[in-house]
Design an enzyme around this catalytic site. Structure first.
Site, PDB file in Angstrom:
ATOM      1  N   GLU A   1     -20.556  14.436  37.696  1.00 26.55           N
ATOM      2  CA  GLU A   1     -20.988  15.230  38.871  1.00 26.55           C
ATOM      3  C   GLU A   1     -22.195  16.110  38.547  1.00 26.55           C
ATOM      4  O   GLU A   1     -22.956  16.456  39.446  1.00 26.55           O
ATOM      5  CB  GLU A   1     -19.817  16.079  39.408  1.00 26.55           C
ATOM      6  CG  GLU A   1     -19.475  17.350  38.627  1.00 26.55           C
ATOM      7  CD  GLU A   1     -18.722  17.097  37.335  1.00 26.55           C
ATOM      8  OE1 GLU A   1     -18.457  15.929  37.012  1.00 26.55           O
ATOM      9  OE2 GLU A   1     -18.405  18.084  36.641  1.00 26.55           O
TER      10      GLU A   1
ATOM     11  N   CYS B   1     -12.812  14.970  32.931  1.00 21.82           N
ATOM     12  CA  CYS B   1     -12.653  15.937  31.848  1.00 21.82           C
ATOM     13  C   CYS B   1     -11.207  16.422  31.720  1.00 21.82           C
ATOM     14  O   CYS B   1     -10.345  15.695  31.249  1.00 21.82           O
ATOM     15  CB  CYS B   1     -13.642  17.088  32.003  1.00 21.82           C
ATOM     16  SG  CYS B   1     -13.845  18.019  30.473  1.00 21.82           S
TER      17      CYS B   1
ATOM     18  N   HIS C   1     -18.846  14.638  32.455  1.00 19.42           N
ATOM     19  CA  HIS C   1     -19.012  15.252  33.786  1.00 19.42           C
ATOM     20  C   HIS C   1     -20.118  14.558  34.580  1.00 19.42           C
ATOM     21  O   HIS C   1     -21.249  15.055  34.638  1.00 19.42           O
ATOM     22  CB  HIS C   1     -19.340  16.742  33.639  1.00 19.42           C
ATOM     23  CG  HIS C   1     -18.161  17.584  33.297  1.00 19.42           C
ATOM     24  ND1 HIS C   1     -17.288  18.082  34.238  1.00 19.42           N
ATOM     25  CD2 HIS C   1     -17.688  17.999  32.097  1.00 19.42           C
ATOM     26  CE1 HIS C   1     -16.339  18.789  33.654  1.00 19.42           C
ATOM     27  NE2 HIS C   1     -16.551  18.748  32.354  1.00 19.42           N
TER      28      HIS C   1
END
Ligand code: MN
Length: 240
Positions: free
Chosen positions: A218, A111, A216
């Site tokens: 994660e 990001c 993202h």
């Protein structure tokens, strides 16, 4: 000694209230690294001599998400819709990113980190996608960050494709900025339906892993094996 690699994760400075200010990283980053078999190490904003020590100490890196990037670093003045930025973080991460590239350390830039890599290598950013890109799709999703909202098309001649073996995937989207002018040293390897670049690799990449992505992973990796494989690859590349 453990054979688990140490993964340095960059952080934001946040003032929570009068009593609490300091290092902030969304916990999904360290959860994803632990899940993939690595040891997460949160890196504070630090001077260059300390960052040099982190370069030696860490086997791999995640350039994490966060606030906007100060547009002075790509020679623009602030757009009215520019969000909060923290110049000291930018300076610290620009230095760290240059050393990571120089030392060919494995890295996933996520990001803001993805945008920062573009700025470090001479590219520019949309300071605000909704007002600067014509006919954009929604890139700041209103649903939970663990869920996906838009597709990206992945270039078949890319390491990302080789890694995921998918040409179209759904990703989450939590960014109001994006890559405007791509840096010379980078190639775009994934785009969203409105033409925005969503993943980059180095043109002449001889590092074990260099991947910049706008979404993202994660926050998706606990329920999505495709996203989890990115962290497994980072941990794997960081072992050598
Ligand atoms: Mn997006």
């Amino acid at each position: 000694m453990t054979n688990k690699p140490i993964i340095g994760i960059t952080s934001a400075y946040v003032k929570h209230n009068h009593y609490m200010e300091g290092v902030y990283v969304h916990h999904d980053y360290h959860k994803a690294v632990i899940e993939a078999g690595g040891i997460p190490l949160i890196l504070p904003i630090a001077p260059s001599d300390v960052l040099d020590e982190y370069i030696n100490l860490c086997d791999g890196f995640i350039l994490s998400g966060g606030e906007d990037i100060d547009p002075r670093f790509y020679n623009e003045s602030p757009h009215p819709k520019l969000g909060f930025f923290y110049t000291e973080r930018d300076e610290s991460e620009i230095y760290l990113t240059k050393r990571i590239i120089e030392k060919k350390k494995p890295v996933i830039a996520i990001c803001r980190g993805f945008q920062l890599v573009n700025v470090v290598l001479g590219g520019t950013l949309y300071q605000d996608i909704p007002s600067q890109l014509s006919e954009p799709i929604q890139h700041v999703q209103t649903i939970n960050r663990s869920k996906s909202s838009h597709t990206i098309d992945i270039d078949k001649n890319s390491k990302l494709y080789a890694l995921l073996n998918e040409s179209t995937i759904f990703v989450n989207s939590l960014h109001h900025q994006g890559i405007k002018k791509l840096a010379n040293g980078l190639k775009a390897v994934a785009t969203s339906p409105d033409g925005l670049i969503e993943a980059v690799e180095l043109k002449d990449d001889t590092s074990p892993l260099f991947l910049g992505i706008q979404w993202h992973p994660e926050s998706m990796s606990q329920r999505d094996d495709v996203m989890k494989s990115l962290f497994l690859e980072l941990v794997h590349a960081s072992k050598n």
